[in-house]
Design a protein around this motif. Sequence first.
Motif, mmCIF file in Angstrom:
data_model
loop_
_atom_site.group_PDB
_atom_site.id
_atom_site.type_symbol
_atom_site.label_atom_id
_atom_site.label_comp_id
_atom_site.label_asym_id
_atom_site.label_seq_id
_atom_site.Cartn_x
_atom_site.Cartn_y
_atom_site.Cartn_z
ATOM 1 N N PHE A 32 21.977 3.959 -4.936
ATOM 2 C CA PHE A 32 20.755 4.399 -5.030
ATOM 3 C C PHE A 32 20.023 4.484 -3.703
ATOM 4 N N ILE A 33 19.206 5.136 -3.490
ATOM 5 C CA ILE A 33 18.380 5.105 -2.178
ATOM 6 C C ILE A 33 16.873 4.638 -2.529
ATOM 7 N N LEU A 34 16.473 3.988 -1.513
ATOM 8 C CA LEU A 34 15.092 3.408 -2.035
ATOM 9 C C LEU A 34 14.427 3.838 -0.768
ATOM 10 N N VAL A 35 13.245 4.473 -1.081
ATOM 11 C CA VAL A 35 12.427 5.184 -0.006
ATOM 12 C C VAL A 35 11.026 4.804 -0.144
ATOM 13 N N GLY A 36 10.358 4.696 0.819
ATOM 14 C CA GLY A 36 8.850 4.193 0.754
ATOM 15 C C GLY A 36 8.120 4.634 1.919
ATOM 16 N N GLY A 37 6.931 5.285 2.185
ATOM 17 C CA GLY A 37 6.190 5.637 3.104
ATOM 18 C C GLY A 37 4.620 5.273 2.727
ATOM 19 N N GLU A 38 4.162 5.119 4.050
ATOM 20 C CA GLU A 38 2.512 4.923 3.753
ATOM 21 C C GLU A 38 1.641 6.151 3.842
ATOM 22 N N PRO A 39 0.924 6.301 2.596
ATOM 23 C CA PRO A 39 0.288 7.517 2.064
ATOM 24 C C PRO A 39 -0.584 7.795 3.381
ATOM 25 N N LEU A 40 -0.610 9.502 3.540
ATOM 26 C CA LEU A 40 -1.426 9.642 4.763
ATOM 27 C C LEU A 40 -2.819 10.253 4.039
ATOM 28 N N GLY A 41 -3.191 10.461 3.007
ATOM 29 C CA GLY A 41 -4.381 10.646 2.279
ATOM 30 C C GLY A 41 -5.162 11.694 3.055
ATOM 31 N N GLU A 42 -4.371 12.452 3.362
ATOM 32 C CA GLU A 42 -5.148 13.827 4.061
ATOM 33 C C GLU A 42 -4.882 15.002 3.182
ATOM 34 N N PRO A 43 -6.154 16.036 3.449
ATOM 35 C CA PRO A 43 -5.665 17.382 2.588
ATOM 36 C C PRO A 43 -4.452 17.972 2.977
ATOM 37 N N LEU A 44 -3.870 18.601 2.117
ATOM 38 C CA LEU A 44 -2.578 19.361 2.389
ATOM 39 C C LEU A 44 -2.634 20.706 1.858
ATOM 40 N N SER A 89 0.872 -1.388 -0.137
ATOM 41 C CA SER A 89 -0.014 -0.016 0.054
ATOM 42 C C SER A 89 0.888 1.405 0.119
ATOM 43 N N TRP A 90 2.122 1.110 -0.026
ATOM 44 C CA TRP A 90 3.104 2.115 0.203
ATOM 45 C C TRP A 90 3.264 2.810 -1.180
ATOM 46 N N ASN A 91 3.674 4.341 -1.051
ATOM 47 C CA ASN A 91 4.438 4.855 -2.013
ATOM 48 C C ASN A 91 5.908 4.701 -2.044
ATOM 49 N N ALA A 92 6.606 4.427 -3.043
ATOM 50 C CA ALA A 92 8.040 4.414 -2.935
ATOM 51 C C ALA A 92 8.659 4.878 -4.285
ATOM 52 N N PHE A 93 10.065 5.135 -3.989
ATOM 53 C CA PHE A 93 10.709 5.571 -5.108
ATOM 54 C C PHE A 93 12.132 5.405 -4.985
ATOM 55 N N ALA A 94 12.824 5.178 -6.033
ATOM 56 C CA ALA A 94 14.272 5.239 -6.239
ATOM 57 C C ALA A 94 15.015 6.355 -6.453
ATOM 58 N N TYR A 95 16.120 6.662 -6.011
ATOM 59 C CA TYR A 95 16.912 8.002 -6.402
ATOM 60 C C TYR A 95 18.543 7.508 -6.779
ATOM 61 N N VAL A 96 18.988 7.781 -7.902
ATOM 62 C CA VAL A 96 20.273 6.893 -8.382
ATOM 63 C C VAL A 96 21.079 7.990 -8.056
ATOM 64 N N LEU A 97 22.171 7.631 -7.300
ATOM 65 C CA LEU A 97 23.330 8.389 -6.791
ATOM 66 C C LEU A 97 24.476 8.195 -7.670
ATOM 67 N N GLU A 98 24.622 6.806 -7.836
ATOM 68 C CA GLU A 98 25.988 6.799 -8.965
ATOM 69 C C GLU A 98 25.710 5.633 -9.644
ATOM 70 N N GLY A 99 26.368 5.565 -10.926
ATOM 71 C CA GLY A 99 26.205 4.459 -11.582
ATOM 72 C C GLY A 99 24.889 4.423 -12.512
#
Length: 292
Positions: A236-248, A187-197
Amino acid sequence: MGFKCSGRKFLARPQHEGVGAVVRRSIGRFELKYFDPFLVLDEFSVTAPAGFPDHPHRGFETVTYMLQGAVTHEDFEGHKGTIEAGDLQWMTAGRGIVHSEMPASQGTQKGLQLWINLSSKYKMMEPRYQEMLSKDIAEGVEDGIKVRVIAGEALGIKSPIQTKTPTMYLDFTLKPGSHLQQPIPKSWNAFAYVLEGEGVFGNPKSQPANSHHILLLGAGDGLEVWNKSSNKVLRFILVGGEPLGEPLVQFGPFVMNTQEEIDQTISDFENCVNGFEKARHWRSEAAVGLDF
């Protein structure tokens, strides 16, 4: 395991931020204003006297992870410290903080700063810090893969960092020819960000991604990554988090749920009340002599 596919991918281009600093912003820009619960991801580069002098925050967390050099942090609560290469600072701004982040050594300082939104029940909590020296960040090595576990879990290693918004933050280095399979809550949103290579993410037939590219990951409960290079590592970093689903509603460094709360935050800051009392007479040591 149903592996996540590689969704949108784009290059984080340099832009100016702070006072004379340069950041590559991938989340929090026109193409991707918000990736619930992530507000901003900056890969920053700063050389003295440039930096990020005294500025406020409310309603979210900032995660600073140094890659090169060092940055000194000061705030109006009297907290001061230097974050060096490989070190981590996880700051929960909560109801309010005013701080500065300035270069602490010669040459160019580089690092990552991630902003993580807080749910409405935590936005006005007392500020707090969690800091880890590089030597204290748990690392694991397996089959040509090294991981630094900043938050969450990988290769059976858990981080002691406590996150108000459920979050994983992993720093992977893959040797040439290696292959990673990393679980991610479905259920989490996740992304990868490449630092090298250069690496292939999500599908062995997809186009590789290289430095300064962010990849937003699609549906699934894990990620596959291949380093198909014969002689270069992939980091690379791999980051994921549980969406809050709240107004912003966001106004610069203030992130709340309604416009009324933003208006109140601006008033609180301007009048130095409701969490910003100490801002009235405080100025960082690093800011002395700077014109901003």
